[in-house]
Scaffold this motif. Structure first.
Motif, short mmCIF file in Angstrom:
data_model
loop_
_atom_site.label_atom_id
_atom_site.label_comp_id
_atom_site.label_asym_id
_atom_site.label_seq_id
_atom_site.Cartn_x
_atom_site.Cartn_y
_atom_site.Cartn_z
N VAL A 241 0.82 -1.21 0.00
CA VAL A 241 0.00 0.00 0.00
C VAL A 241 0.86 1.27 0.00
O VAL A 241 0.34 2.37 0.10
N ASN A 242 2.19 1.11 -0.13
CA ASN A 242 3.09 2.25 -0.13
C ASN A 242 3.48 2.72 -1.52
O ASN A 242 3.90 3.86 -1.70
N VAL A 243 3.40 1.82 -2.50
CA VAL A 243 3.74 2.19 -3.87
C VAL A 243 2.68 1.65 -4.83
O VAL A 243 1.92 0.74 -4.49
N ASP A 266 -0.13 -11.10 -2.42
CA ASP A 266 -0.31 -10.91 -0.97
C ASP A 266 0.93 -10.36 -0.24
O ASP A 266 0.92 -10.27 0.98
N MET A 267 1.98 -9.99 -0.96
CA MET A 267 3.16 -9.44 -0.28
C MET A 267 2.99 -7.94 -0.05
O MET A 267 2.52 -7.21 -0.91
N THR A 274 0.58 -11.34 3.75
CA THR A 274 -0.46 -11.23 4.76
C THR A 274 -1.77 -11.75 4.19
O THR A 274 -2.01 -11.66 2.98
N ASP A 275 -2.62 -12.28 5.08
CA ASP A 275 -3.92 -12.77 4.62
C ASP A 275 -5.05 -11.81 5.00
O ASP A 275 -6.22 -12.14 4.82
N VAL A 276 -4.70 -10.61 5.51
CA VAL A 276 -5.74 -9.65 5.85
C VAL A 276 -6.30 -9.04 4.56
O VAL A 276 -5.69 -9.12 3.50
N LYS A 282 -5.93 -1.99 7.41
CA LYS A 282 -5.78 -3.36 7.90
C LYS A 282 -4.37 -3.89 7.64
O LYS A 282 -3.77 -4.56 8.50
N ILE A 283 -3.83 -3.60 6.47
CA ILE A 283 -2.49 -4.07 6.13
C ILE A 283 -1.44 -3.41 7.03
O ILE A 283 -0.54 -4.06 7.56
#
Length: 324
Positions: A241-243, A266-267, A274-276, A282-283
């Motif tokens: 979620v950063n890039v 999922d990385m 993560t499985d969230v 949430k991440i």
């Protein structure tokens, strides 16, 4: 069995580093690790956030016959200087000093050097390559645009995430107008930073690196990426979620050398899976839980395969130099 050597690199400020050498007495190809943002040490660890990314990668590459060097950021760990006063030019200069030092080491083959950048390090690496050209580049969770643009996108994603909250949590965030507060605080910070020439300021009681923020407005990584002629490996996860995931293809289009890209399902930006749910809040809330695990095994396997191919191709190139 690899060997770790503690060294001090004389740059603008003395930088403490670890040079990891594989077993044997020869000149090894080298991986130079360039940090992401934040007050991180040579292992990619910050207070309360022990990522150990560079520590783990150093062990991975050593098994493949590659030396590596990783260093404490200016003003962090055993390195001298002031972390908060360092700008982007300073970070590039520090990475350059580390690269220059390692290339001259008696156990390093200075003609076989790879720059590995994570996050902001993926922005800095192409600029370092403009100063001292390298023979390969690994970009983990990289971007193909100015960091200011990526941060603007991050804020909008955060606002969208807040606005999508349901139930009591959503009702509370709407009641206090959290999305508007984030925008107002950011606009205020940008105004303060742009109106001062100080390296360090305090904003809302928090110490801020104003110089670093101002200088990132001048740096567009898409320009030095166009000058990268060496083989490139670029990897990003679907829950980073950063890039922007789409920047992977932009990197591939910009570089002049052969570019291999991978999307890992999922990385996250922390290089763990993560499985969230694929939600920014949430991440990010899951980071402290996920970093208790090693970095992703699929990521390691991709790096290993690429390094083996790079070494095989590099050997053939060097052999061709002796053909008459």
């Amino acid at each position: 069995m690899s060997k770790e050597i503690e060294v001090i690199i004389e740059g603008t400020y003395p930088l403490a580093a670890t040079l990891t050498l594989p077993e044997g007495n020869m000149k090894f190809p080298l991986v130079v690790m360039v940090h992401g943002s934040g007050p991180t040490d040579r292992d990619s660890n910050a207070k309360g956030m022990p990522l150990n990314i560079f520590k783990e990668i150093s062990e991975v590459v050593a098994k493949e016959g590659f030396a590596s060097i990783r260093y404490d950021k200016r003003g962090i760990g055993a390195s001298k200087g002031d972390y908060y006063e360092a700008g982007v030019y300073d970070l590039i200069d520090d990475a350059r000093a580390v690269l220059e030092y390692a290339k001259k080491h008696q156990n390093i083959d200075g003609n076989r050097v790879i720059l590995l950048g994570h996050s902001e390090g993926s922005i800095l690496a192409p600029f370092v390559n403009e100063i001292i050209s390298v023979d390969g580049m690994i970009l983990l969770s990289g971007t193909a645009e100015p960091l200011a643009e990526t941060m603007k996108w991050q804020r909008q994603e955060m606002i969208n995430d807040i606005r999508s909250l349901k139930g009591f949590e959503g009702w509370v965030t709407r009641l206090i107008k959290l999305d508007e507060k984030i925008t107002k605080m950011n606009d205020g910070l940008i105004k303060v930073i742009s109106e001062t020439d100080k390296a360090v300021i305090r904003y809302k009681g928090k110490k801020m690196n104003a110089k670093w923020n101002r200088e990132h407005l001048q740096f567009d990584v898409s320009k030095p990426l166009q000058k990268v002629n060496c083989p490139v490996l670029a990897i990003t996860g679907t829950k980073d979620v950063n890039v922007k995931l789409s920047d992977l293809e932009k990197i591939k289009a910009l570089v002049q050398g052969e570019c291999e890209t991978h999307i890992i399902q999922d990385m996250t930006h922390m290089l763990r899976k993560t499985d969230v749910a694929n939600s920014m809040s949430k991440i990010m809330n899951d980071y402290k839980k996920s970093i208790k695990q090693p970095i992703d095994s699929e990521l390691k396997d991709i790096i290993i395969t690429w390094l083996r191919n790079w070494k095989s191709r590099d050997v053939k190139v060097h052999e061709s130099e002796f053909i008459v």
